[in-house]
Write a protein that holds these residues in place. Structure first.
Motif, PDB file in Angstrom:
ATOM      1  N   ARG A 293       0.827  -1.217   0.000  1.00  0.00           N
ATOM      2  CA  ARG A 293       0.000   0.000   0.000  1.00  0.00           C
ATOM      3  C   ARG A 293       0.857   1.261   0.000  1.00  0.00           C
ATOM      4  NH1 ARG A 293      -1.774   4.189   2.883  1.00  0.00           N
ATOM      5  NH2 ARG A 293      -0.246   3.727   4.494  1.00  0.00           N
ATOM      6  N   TRP A 336      -8.188   5.907   3.907  1.00  0.00           N
ATOM      7  CA  TRP A 336      -7.125   5.465   4.809  1.00  0.00           C
ATOM      8  C   TRP A 336      -6.854   6.542   5.855  1.00  0.00           C
ATOM      9  CZ3 TRP A 336      -5.893   0.513   3.857  1.00  0.00           C
ATOM     10  CH2 TRP A 336      -6.127   0.019   2.583  1.00  0.00           C
ATOM     11  N   PRO A 339      -2.880   8.287   5.825  1.00  0.00           N
ATOM     12  CA  PRO A 339      -2.366   7.450   4.720  1.00  0.00           C
ATOM     13  C   PRO A 339      -0.859   7.500   4.554  1.00  0.00           C
ATOM     14  CG  PRO A 339      -3.576   9.360   3.862  1.00  0.00           C
ATOM     15  CD  PRO A 339      -3.812   9.324   5.338  1.00  0.00           C
ATOM     16  N   ARG A 346      -2.912  -1.317  10.494  1.00  0.00           N
ATOM     17  CA  ARG A 346      -4.175  -0.963   9.829  1.00  0.00           C
ATOM     18  C   ARG A 346      -4.786  -2.189   9.135  1.00  0.00           C
ATOM     19  NH1 ARG A 346      -3.730   3.704   7.226  1.00  0.00           N
ATOM     20  NH2 ARG A 346      -1.523   4.185   7.506  1.00  0.00           N
TER      21      ARG A 346
END
Ligand code: HEM
Length: 425
Positions: A293, A336, A339, A346
């Motif tokens: 991510r 998110w 983020p 998470r």
């Protein structure tokens, strides 16, 4: 507002002024779409890229729309020069509808849990073997070494014979496909030459399998692809079969980029490395997901509008180039929390989402274009992370571990150098 095609629309997509913004895209790289989403306060905007009108989008809802195959098509969306070098001619990435589904089924047929376990076992074996060599080396440039490791593992998994003295060349050729995917000038031609050499190598091998000139078990992936029939019941031409074999080999070698980022993450967050040492499979997976991510890899993907439609009161016109921001969606502040914080936690109670977490595309694996190798990537990364944390000791000398947010793909400056590698007993 009344639009000429007969649609009634209330919303106008925010539009970036100017003749063309390809240069801005090259200058701002992974942040180009997010920067404009931020200034327009909108997850969708219109601009001009590559001399054409283009709609850029990010976020969960945008991804859901983008993966609606009734509304978007892929054929013709990616520039031909990228197709010729990176995807390969007539590859699955360029197909739509039934021809796509038929081809995708072939690729997904090798992603069963047994096949993935084989890939993981092979990869683990090669980590062990390569690390013996690294013990003898003054310094190990991990990016390059892991590419050789993954090239060897990928060929073994697929059933492609590979001599020891060929490994460096084949690994380099496979890597140059993704390293030069969006390059211009001579760097692009390095990738094109590699593509020609790889296509020739694998298509000749497919001919040899078909002619019975190589002895090969009928359950190898190479054998199965060599004898795959298209929707009309005709055997694939050997070049097309080769392109799909390379569609497995190339991205497995590309996992080297994520492995570089795994290393950077364990180096930058030593407390998390400690946790990885004492944790179970769940934390390994959470860490891998956060690396996928957080770090930049595949920036965005392109499609063309199939026929006019309206979405959220925005009008989309046939053939409009539409770009989905993968990196931006993985960093969308609406999806998110914090983020820009690296936080594997998470993913602890993460429910999964086919559209909100899309480092390798979104939607359905069989029906859409989502990456066929996402599970393989996660499993190879987990095995590699476990090896790096629990099976060897090493030093990370002072070096430039920075990575660009503009170059695509983004490869850490030093390519991650380690020294004094020692296998644990
Ligand atoms: C290295 C990490 C990887 C990244 C970042 C990545 C990323 C992606 C992305 C963004 C797409 C396009 C999705 C779309 O068009 O909607 C894709 C497609 C694809 N990937 Fe991956 N991938 C990776 C690894 C792999 C692996 C390991 C394999 C196979 C072993 C693989 C095979 C494919 C194939 C065959 C497609 C085309 C799917 C289609 O068009 O239907 N990828 N990948």
């Amino acid at each position: 507002m009344y639009k000429g095609s007969g649609f009634l629309t209330k919303n106008t997509i925010p539009k970036e002024d100017g003749m063309d913004h390809t240069l801005n895209l090259m200058r701002e790289g992974y942040m180009y779409i997010s920067n404009r989403c931020h200034s327009f306060q909108s997850n969708i905007f219109e601009t001009r890229l590559f001399g054409k009108q283009a709609v850029c989008m990010r976020g969960n809802e945008a991804a859901e729309l983008f993966y609606d195959s009734e509304k978007f098509k892929r054929n013709g969306a990616t520039p031909k020069r990228v197709v010729r070098s990176f995807f390969g001619n007539e590859s699955v990435q360029t197909l739509d509808e039934n021809t796509h589904r038929h081809r995708k089924e072939m690729l997904m047929s090798v992603m069963t849990s047994d096949c993935l376990q084989q890939l993981v076992d092979i990869t683990k074996h090669h980590w062990k073997e390569m690390s013996k060599e690294w013990e003898q080396m003054d310094k190990v440039i991990l990016y390059e070494e892991v590419q050789k490791l993954l090239c060897t593992a990928a060929c073994e998994w697929v059933g492609v014979p590979l001599q020891e003295d060929e490994v460096s060349k084949r690994a380099k050729d496979l890597a140059s496909l993704f390293e030069s995917a969006v390059a211009v000038g001579p760097a692009y031609w390095v990738g094109r030459n590699s593509r020609n050499s790889l296509d020739k190598w694998i298509s000749e091998l497919i001919d040899e399998v078909r002619n019975g000139e190589v002895n090969m078990h009928d359950n190898t992936i190479l054998y199965r692809f060599a004898w795959h029939y298209d929707m009309n019941g005709d055997l694939f031409n050997s070049k097309t079969a080769a392109v799909e074999i390379i569609n497995l080999l190339r991205p497995i070698v590309a996992i080297s980029i994520f492995i570089n980022f795994l290393m950077i993450a364990i180096h930058h967050y030593p407390e998390k490395k400690e946790k990885l040492k004492s944790s179970d499979d769940q934390y390994l997976e959470m860490f891998v997901q956060e690396v996928r991510r957080f770090y930049p890899f595949f920036p965005f993907i392109a499609a063309l509008v199939k026929k006019d439609f309206i979405w959220q009161d925005y009008q989309f016109k046939e053939d409009t180039l539409t770009i989905l921001d993968l990196y931006g969606t993985n960093h969308d502040p609406n999806l998110w929390k914090n983020p820009d914080l690296f936080d594997p936690e998470r993913f602890r109670d993460w429910k999964g989402s086919p559209f909100g977490f899309i480092p390798q595309g979104g939607g359905d694996y069989w029906m859409g274009h989502r990456c066929a190798g996402e599970w393989a990537t996660i499993e190879v990364m987990k095995a590699s992370l476990n090896f790096l944390v629990n099976k060897i000791d090493y030093e990370v000398p002072s070096q430039d571990l920075s990575f660009s947010m503009v170059s695509m793909p983004s490869i850490p400056q030093s390519k991650v150098v380690i020294k004094h590698v020692k296998r644990r007993k």
